[in-house]
Design a protein around this motif. Structure first.
Motif, mmCIF file in Angstrom:
data_model
loop_
_atom_site.group_PDB
_atom_site.id
_atom_site.type_symbol
_atom_site.label_atom_id
_atom_site.label_comp_id
_atom_site.label_asym_id
_atom_site.label_seq_id
_atom_site.Cartn_x
_atom_site.Cartn_y
_atom_site.Cartn_z
ATOM 1 N N UNK A 1 12.008 2.508 -6.569
ATOM 2 C CA UNK A 1 10.814 2.383 -5.731
ATOM 3 C C UNK A 1 10.643 3.655 -4.909
ATOM 4 N N UNK A 2 9.418 3.888 -4.478
ATOM 5 C CA UNK A 2 9.122 5.032 -3.615
ATOM 6 C C UNK A 2 8.352 4.554 -2.396
ATOM 7 N N UNK B 1 13.156 -3.092 4.953
ATOM 8 C CA UNK B 1 12.011 -2.393 5.548
ATOM 9 C C UNK B 1 11.291 -3.346 6.488
ATOM 10 N N UNK B 2 11.418 -3.096 7.786
ATOM 11 C CA UNK B 2 10.857 -4.008 8.786
ATOM 12 C C UNK B 2 9.340 -3.940 8.852
ATOM 13 N N UNK B 3 8.724 -2.897 8.288
ATOM 14 C CA UNK B 3 7.267 -2.800 8.293
ATOM 15 C C UNK B 3 6.642 -3.797 7.315
ATOM 16 N N UNK B 4 7.058 -3.736 6.069
ATOM 17 C CA UNK B 4 6.500 -4.614 5.042
ATOM 18 C C UNK B 4 7.383 -5.822 4.751
ATOM 19 N N UNK B 5 8.500 -5.926 5.496
ATOM 20 C CA UNK B 5 9.430 -7.070 5.369
ATOM 21 C C UNK B 5 9.960 -7.193 3.934
ATOM 22 N N UNK C 1 0.815 -1.219 0.000
ATOM 23 C CA UNK C 1 0.000 0.000 0.000
ATOM 24 C C UNK C 1 0.845 1.264 0.000
ATOM 25 N N UNK C 2 2.060 1.150 0.523
ATOM 26 C CA UNK C 2 2.881 2.350 0.667
ATOM 27 C C UNK C 2 4.215 2.282 -0.080
ATOM 28 N N UNK D 1 5.882 4.843 9.756
ATOM 29 C CA UNK D 1 5.598 3.431 10.001
ATOM 30 C C UNK D 1 6.743 2.542 9.524
ATOM 31 N N UNK D 2 7.429 2.975 8.490
ATOM 32 C CA UNK D 2 8.527 2.197 7.915
ATOM 33 C C UNK D 2 9.861 2.607 8.528
#
Length: 389
Positions: A37-38, A156-160, A7-8, A135-136
């Motif tokens: 990527x962004x 990125x530990x948020x989205x792995x 999503x992000x 969040x990231x």
């Protein structure tokens, strides 16, 4: 072609369908992708840029993803121009952007962007450093010599998600992507990163300690699920210099066709004796990178070459030189030489093979004179038995 990773996390990379040779040496009939990527969070991070060849298209993708906003960070995982060519443009266009890179990359900046003032615009990161975006949070991993010394990866530990730089990349534009990831990923790995198996293994150990659900490379498709697991498995095999498949490669260099006929006959003998896979490659006409790929893929290689100017026919020298510089090792070799009056190819090939690490030369070496004759069949039979024994 993908539009988003999550999503992000948005894909803003570009395809290059006009390129003929990647790095001016590798044929890429299916083009190349320059991935970028962004991460859209409280702080916006742009992950790498693209090759100047497709700069206008990349700029459009970036601006479309920003929706008029200003990015906060530009993370440069790798300074090679196919990923970093637009760094100065980003910093010039968005004055609030901070460039994030390794200390080694920071030292390289003047090499590529003479006269650009980077003062106060660069944040260097090392192993274990983090960058909070909201969040990231990005966790930085040093990946020196995969395949340049300044390379970093980020997790990125948020989205792995692992942003893996050139690791896990492949040849081919995304618009031409097929389900067969391994074919062009294999050719890419052995020719781009193949020398650096020890360094790849170091990164693999670091990956094993984190929960990676998605790999975002700088070339080729994003990897998830079964595709990710298969890619990690293959990378482990490749970087250990272990054969991937059973088989024998016969690479030949022939001037007037005599050596070619001998190589082809040896292939037939090997198949008759039960070899499950035999690949016969003409070094003068086939893609050298493809033959290098096969040399790494299989445990056994036969080199067959004509003598030339008191040495070996040049394309064979080039092939063995490529193996030397790619740190080729742990294989078995057979040798076939041809010479009309004073065969010298075998001596040169033997010397070059002996310089490789942990490589065994299988006897007997076969010598033919100009054209293969009925009496030479016994030599091929003996070599085939030794190769299969």
């Amino acid at each position: 072609m993908m539009n988003s990773i999550s999503n992000t996390i948005k894909y803003i990379g570009v395809d290059d369908l006009d390129i003929d040779l990647f790095e001016s040496q590798y044929v890429v009939p299916e083009g190349m992708s320059y991935n970028s990527y962004l991460i859209d969070d409280e702080k916006i991070a742009v992950m790498d840029t693209a090759d100047r060849r497709k700069g206008d298209a990349w700029k459009e993708n970036l601006q479309a993803a920003l929706h008029g906003r200003q990015p906060d960070y530009l993370v440069a995982h790798h300074m090679e121009p196919d990923h970093a060519a637009l760094i100065a443009w980003v910093l010039d266009t968005y004055p609030g952007v901070q460039l994030v890179c390794s200390p080694q990359a920071a030292k390289m900046l003047p090499n590529f962007f003479e006269g650009f003032n980077f003062e106060g615009r660069v944040m260097t990161v090392k192993e274990g450093d983090t960058l909070a975006l909201g969040q990231h949070t990005l966790h930085f991993i040093t990946a020196a010599m995969v395949h340049w010394p300044e390379v970093i990866m980020s997790y990125d530990s948020q989205d792995k998600v692992l942003f893996s730089a050139d690791g896990f990349g492949k040849f081919g534009a995304l618009v031409n992507e097929t389900d067969d990831w391994a074919c062009e990923a294999r050719r890419y790995y052995f020719n781009i990163c193949g020398k650096y198996g020890v360094q790849v293994q170091s990164v693999m150990k670091k990956m094993a300690a984190i929960d990676v659900k998605t790999i975002c490379p700088l070339h080729g498709p994003v990897l998830q699920g079964e595709a990710l697991l298969e890619a990690v498995k293959l990378y482990d095999t490749w970087s250990r210099y272990e054969p991937e498949s059973e088989g024998i490669l016969i690479a030949y260099a022939s001037i007037h066709g005599g050596t070619a006929k001998c190589a082809e006959r040896l292939g037939e003998v090997l198949r008759e004796k039960g070899a499950k896979k035999v690949v016969v490659s003409d070094l003068s006409r086939e893609d050298m990178a493809e033959v290098i790929e096969d040399a790494f893929r299989y445990p056994t290689v036969v080199v067959a070459a004509s003598s030339y100017d008191g040495g070996v026919f040049p394309v064979m020298h080039d092939f063995l030189y490529h193996l030397q510089i790619k740190n080729y090792q742990k294989r078995r070799f057979g040798i076939v030489e041809n010479g009309s009056w004073a065969p010298t190819a075998g001596r040169v090939m033997r010397t070059m093979i002996e310089a490789l690490k942990d490589c065994e030369i299988v006897e007997p070496m076969v010598t033919i004179r100009s054209r293969m004759k009925a009496a030479d069949e016994a030599q091929l039979e003996q070599l085939a038995d030794s190769l299969l024994g």
